[in-house]
Design an enzyme around this catalytic site. Structure first.
Site, mmCIF file in Angstrom:
data_model
loop_
_atom_site.group_PDB
_atom_site.id
_atom_site.type_symbol
_atom_site.label_atom_id
_atom_site.label_comp_id
_atom_site.label_asym_id
_atom_site.label_seq_id
_atom_site.Cartn_x
_atom_site.Cartn_y
_atom_site.Cartn_z
ATOM 1 N N TRP A 1 39.219 69.788 -4.620
ATOM 2 C CA TRP A 1 40.024 68.739 -5.254
ATOM 3 C C TRP A 1 41.466 69.142 -4.991
ATOM 4 O O TRP A 1 41.935 70.173 -5.478
ATOM 5 C CB TRP A 1 39.720 68.709 -6.738
ATOM 6 C CG TRP A 1 40.385 67.608 -7.490
ATOM 7 C CD1 TRP A 1 40.115 66.268 -7.412
ATOM 8 C CD2 TRP A 1 41.430 67.734 -8.461
ATOM 9 N NE1 TRP A 1 40.922 65.578 -8.264
ATOM 10 C CE2 TRP A 1 41.731 66.433 -8.928
ATOM 11 C CE3 TRP A 1 42.133 68.817 -8.988
ATOM 12 C CZ2 TRP A 1 42.710 66.194 -9.878
ATOM 13 C CZ3 TRP A 1 43.102 68.578 -9.948
ATOM 14 C CH2 TRP A 1 43.385 67.282 -10.389
ATOM 15 N N ARG B 1 31.806 67.188 -10.528
ATOM 16 C CA ARG B 1 33.061 67.798 -10.956
ATOM 17 C C ARG B 1 34.279 67.094 -10.362
ATOM 18 O O ARG B 1 35.395 67.315 -10.813
ATOM 19 C CB ARG B 1 33.080 69.273 -10.544
ATOM 20 C CG ARG B 1 32.012 70.097 -11.242
ATOM 21 C CD ARG B 1 31.816 71.428 -10.559
ATOM 22 N NE ARG B 1 32.966 72.293 -10.683
ATOM 23 C CZ ARG B 1 33.076 73.291 -11.530
ATOM 24 N NH1 ARG B 1 32.085 73.551 -12.351
ATOM 25 N NH2 ARG B 1 34.134 74.041 -11.564
ATOM 26 N N ASN C 1 38.673 78.455 -6.027
ATOM 27 C CA ASN C 1 39.059 77.509 -7.083
ATOM 28 C C ASN C 1 40.234 78.123 -7.822
ATOM 29 O O ASN C 1 40.245 79.329 -8.071
ATOM 30 C CB ASN C 1 37.924 77.307 -8.091
ATOM 31 C CG ASN C 1 36.794 76.487 -7.528
ATOM 32 O OD1 ASN C 1 36.842 76.030 -6.388
ATOM 33 N ND2 ASN C 1 35.758 76.301 -8.324
ATOM 34 N N GLY C 2 41.180 77.290 -8.224
ATOM 35 C CA GLY C 2 42.340 77.804 -8.954
ATOM 36 C C GLY C 2 43.609 77.614 -8.139
ATOM 37 O O GLY C 2 43.617 76.880 -7.147
ATOM 38 N N GLU D 1 41.442 55.990 -27.189
ATOM 39 C CA GLU D 1 40.290 56.414 -26.393
ATOM 40 C C GLU D 1 39.724 55.242 -25.585
ATOM 41 O O GLU D 1 39.366 55.392 -24.414
ATOM 42 C CB GLU D 1 39.221 57.031 -27.317
ATOM 43 C CG GLU D 1 37.924 57.438 -26.660
ATOM 44 C CD GLU D 1 38.067 58.460 -25.536
ATOM 45 O OE1 GLU D 1 39.170 59.009 -25.329
ATOM 46 O OE2 GLU D 1 37.067 58.696 -24.836
ATOM 47 N N GLU E 1 40.778 55.005 -16.748
ATOM 48 C CA GLU E 1 40.338 56.074 -15.837
ATOM 49 C C GLU E 1 39.197 55.643 -14.925
ATOM 50 O O GLU E 1 39.090 56.141 -13.817
ATOM 51 C CB GLU E 1 40.023 57.374 -16.575
ATOM 52 C CG GLU E 1 38.792 57.388 -17.432
ATOM 53 C CD GLU E 1 38.571 58.734 -18.112
ATOM 54 O OE1 GLU E 1 38.974 59.770 -17.582
ATOM 55 O OE2 GLU E 1 37.981 58.749 -19.214
ATOM 56 N N HIS F 1 56.989 46.133 -32.479
ATOM 57 C CA HIS F 1 58.198 46.859 -32.090
ATOM 58 C C HIS F 1 58.338 46.942 -30.568
ATOM 59 O O HIS F 1 59.079 47.773 -30.056
ATOM 60 C CB HIS F 1 58.193 48.262 -32.702
ATOM 61 C CG HIS F 1 58.167 48.236 -34.197
ATOM 62 N ND1 HIS F 1 59.255 47.858 -34.954
ATOM 63 C CD2 HIS F 1 57.168 48.476 -35.085
ATOM 64 C CE1 HIS F 1 58.941 47.902 -36.248
ATOM 65 N NE2 HIS F 1 57.666 48.270 -36.339
HETATM 66 C C1 AGP Z 1 37.981 62.127 -20.456
HETATM 67 O O1 AGP Z 1 37.359 60.923 -20.168
HETATM 68 C C2 AGP Z 1 38.864 62.625 -19.423
HETATM 69 N N1 AGP Z 1 38.252 62.643 -18.151
HETATM 70 C C3 AGP Z 1 39.779 63.778 -19.757
HETATM 71 O O2 AGP Z 1 40.811 63.200 -20.489
HETATM 72 C C4 AGP Z 1 39.257 65.012 -20.538
HETATM 73 O O3 AGP Z 1 38.900 64.638 -21.827
HETATM 74 C C5 AGP Z 1 40.345 66.102 -20.541
HETATM 75 O O4 AGP Z 1 40.593 66.510 -19.232
HETATM 76 C C6 AGP Z 1 39.983 67.282 -21.404
HETATM 77 O O5 AGP Z 1 38.825 67.918 -20.963
HETATM 78 P P1 AGP Z 1 38.070 68.982 -21.838
HETATM 79 O O6 AGP Z 1 37.570 68.297 -23.051
HETATM 80 O O7 AGP Z 1 36.968 69.482 -20.954
HETATM 81 O O8 AGP Z 1 39.048 70.048 -22.182
#
Ligand code: AGP
Length: 610
Positions: free
Chosen positions: A73, A27, A99-100, A483, A490, A506
């Site tokens: 995190w 996670r 969490n949160g 994508e 990332e 452009h």
């Molecule tokens: C994807 O590679 C990313 N890590 C991230 O953009 C992800 O798609 C985004 O956080 C949305 O997540 P979800 O589909 O679980 O809502």
């Protein structure tokens, strides 16, 4: 995102917690900690970095049978030992993991400090420990103390609390951050994700928002935050641990890329009616008519799911002739959007827990819209709060970089498109049948692409030191370019931009020189001739051209430095194929640069904060 594990039973709690936290590592986190009850006192160990580091510093806690563990995190305060969870009250006798985000933590902290509470960390979570302490002093009951404390809190939470004064009890509560309780034999567990429980039990109860659970080794009691008892059915988990392990691949991401022939098949399994050239999705049955009559779709999502949504716009507008607006969930939520009669809102999310998407879905519902979900994680919050929806059935996705979920989202969007186009008679039975037949062929075509991973790896070797990349495509290939660029940045930390190829002139064309690789998605489709000119423009400026092309494309062979071939298919389905070499390219570049592919820095799998 943060991970939670709690245990009460007869086993060595530290061991169970560490194992559980390891299952949650995917996670994403930057510090970890546990608290166990040892000889009547809380023994707390915390550290920045990985769970393996925490494991090495644990005291011998063989006699401990209750405890809580957390991977954090960072949101409030840097990732260090003090800010790591669990957090304690002034006496050090109450410990909490969370969490949160507590949104009013600053006001609460000032108030509690004026009452004499001493704070150790910079976190929002610590205010909860002190609030609970306040109420526990008055009522001498942890459950009541937690309930009353939560009444003062704005924001989101999934929490588990333990106290020296109630040595056999864990109290958990949730609002906005998922928690699942595992029911065992003389033991019970709680976690933010079922993968942390599955080694011990498959019988689970999902906690809902604004509910509290009192957990001992013998029983679990659920109530809402108004102190009313709640009944909930036990659910049986069917997925295997093997499914969430690496299965022989070096990384989860590589495993998930290679799984795509199967996951894509799972997404369409039982949903195609060959003879009628149409699709059928159980989760939408009740609302089929409404969808078919929709005047407009608004699709909300973040990140990779947003790119899938954009593909959805291209294909639904082209085939089903329904106007589609695609919005970043985070923007939709705060810009007071106009929703009209006949609008249908869709939320796309792999995790089903992305806070921005969830909040946007709620906003849409508040405005009276019908809101449907396209979600991977079964039982997730977005899935539960949607009026109807479709699961993509991609299975657990562990790598932070989304791969198989993306292609499954594209399959489901194609299924929805096919249904609509046939119902609205914008395509004929024959055209519908052609789409169905081609969908059946997609898994084998993916197999062919992943078998060619070696070629992509050698291209990665050549470009692994590049500092920038451009990804360019037109039409339905434009979201694929976005994508591809997101995947690269990332996990490899190389700067990459996705652009509609025609927009290059452009502005971005100024960047092109012999050091700039440009990745084109140039399939033999409706945009083919146009993109050939764009490739020429890059060549003329000495850029390195890598092209994702259809098989046997002689015209492109003359223009490109490298060609990665994908089988031909229908334009609407082509992103499912053309994205796969891009996933592989970013994977191999990241590995060759020594990056942590499955847990890239600063990122989390499930982004449950704003
Ligand atoms: C994807 O590679 C990313 N890590 C991230 O953009 C992800 O798609 C985004 O956080 C949305 O997540 P979800 O589909 O679980 O809502």
């Amino acid at each position: 995102m943060c991970g939670i594990v709690g245990y009460v039973g007869v086993k060595n709690a530290s061991k169970v917690l560490i194992e559980g936290l390891k299952r949650l590592e995917y996670r994403g986190y930057d510090s970890a900690g546990i608290s166990v009850l040892l000889n009547g006192h809380l023994a707390i160990s915390k550290t920045p970095g990985k769970v393996s580091r925490l494991e090495k510093m644990l005291p011998d806690a063989g006699s401990s049978v209750i405890g809580i563990g957390h991977t954090r995190w960072a949101t409030h305060g840097e990732p260090n030992t003090v800010n790591a969870h669990p957090h304690t009250d002034c006496s050090g006798r109450i410990a909490i993991i969370h969490n949160g985000i507590i949104e009013n933590y600053s006001a609460l902290r000032t108030k509690l400090a004026s009452m004499g509470h001493a704070f150790k960390s910079q976190t929002d979570t610590e205010v909860l420990a002190h609030l609970i302490e306040e109420f526990n002093k008055r009522f001498m009951n942890l459950e009541i103390a937690v309930r009353l404390a939560l009444k003062e809190v704005d924001g989101t939470f999934g929490i588990v609390v333990m106290s020296e004064s109630e040595p056999d009890v864990l109290v958990a509560a949730r609002r906005g951050s998922p928690l699942v309780i595992g029911l065992g034999d003389s033991e019970n567990l709680i976690a933010s994700d079922a993968s942390a429980l599955i080694k011990h039990t498959r019988e689970v109860i999902y906690l809902h928002d604004n509910e509290i659970a009192v957990i001992t080794k013998e029983k679990v009691q659920l109530k809402n935050l108004e102190d009313e008892a709640v009944e909930r059915e036990t659910e049986h988990l069917t997925f295997d641990l093997e499914q969430i392990e690496k299965g022989g691949y070096a990384h989860f991401m590589l495993k998930e890329i290679h799984e795509q022939p199967d996951t894509v098949l799972n997404s369409m399994r039982g949903r195609l009616i060959d003879a009628d050239g149409i699709s059928m999705m159980g989760g939408l049955r009740e609302v089929e008519e409404k969808i078919a009559k929709a005047r407009r779709f608004v699709i909300l999502a973040c990140g990779t799911s947003w790119h899938a949504a954009l593909v959805g716009k291209y294909i639904i507008e082209q085939y089903a002739k329904i106007p589609v607006e695609v919005d970043y969930a985070s923007e939709f939520r705060y810009r007071n959007p106009v929703l009209l009669d006949g609008d249908i809102v869709w939320a796309i999310s792999q995790s089903g827990e992305t806070l921005d998407t969830l909040a946007a879905l709620r906003e849409a519902k508040k405005k009276g819209a019908d809101a449907y979900g396209i979600v991977n994680v079964v039982g997730s919050t977005i899935a539960r709060e949607s009026d109807a929806g479709v699961y993509i059935h991609a299975g657990p996705e562990i790598g932070v970089a989304s791969t198989k979920a993306f292609t499954s989202q594209l399959v489901v969007l194609n299924l929805i498109n096919l249904y609509l186009a046939r119902k609205r008679k914008s395509i004929t039975l024959e055209q519908g049948k052609e789409i169905v037949e081609e969908m059946h062929r997609i898994p084998d075509k993916i197999r062919k692409i992943v078998e060619n991973a070696g070629q992509v790896e050698s291209i990665a070797e050549e470009f692994k030191e590049s500092r920038n990349f451009l990804y360019l495509g037109r039409g339905v290939n434009f979201p694929v370019a976005l994508e591809g660029a997101l995947k690269l940045k990332e996990i490899s930390y190389i700067h990459a931009e996705g652009y509609p190829a025609a927009e290059m002139k452009h502005g971005p064309i100024a960047l092109i020189d012999e050091n700039m690789p440009a990745v084109f998605i140039a399939l033999r489709d409706s945009t083919y001739d146009k993109i050939l000119s764009n490739i020429q423009e890059v060549r003329a400026r000495k850029g390195n051209v890598i092209v994702i092309a259809n098989e046997a494309d002689d015209r492109l062979k003359e223009l490109a430095d490298h060609i990665i071939e994908v089988p031909t298919t229908l334009e609407a389905l082509s992103p499912i194929l053309s994205v796969i070499p891009l996933q592989l390219l970013s994977y191999y570049i990241a590995v060759k640069r020594g990056c942590n592919v499955d847990q890239p820095r600063n990122l989390a799998k499930s982004v449950t904060v704003e």
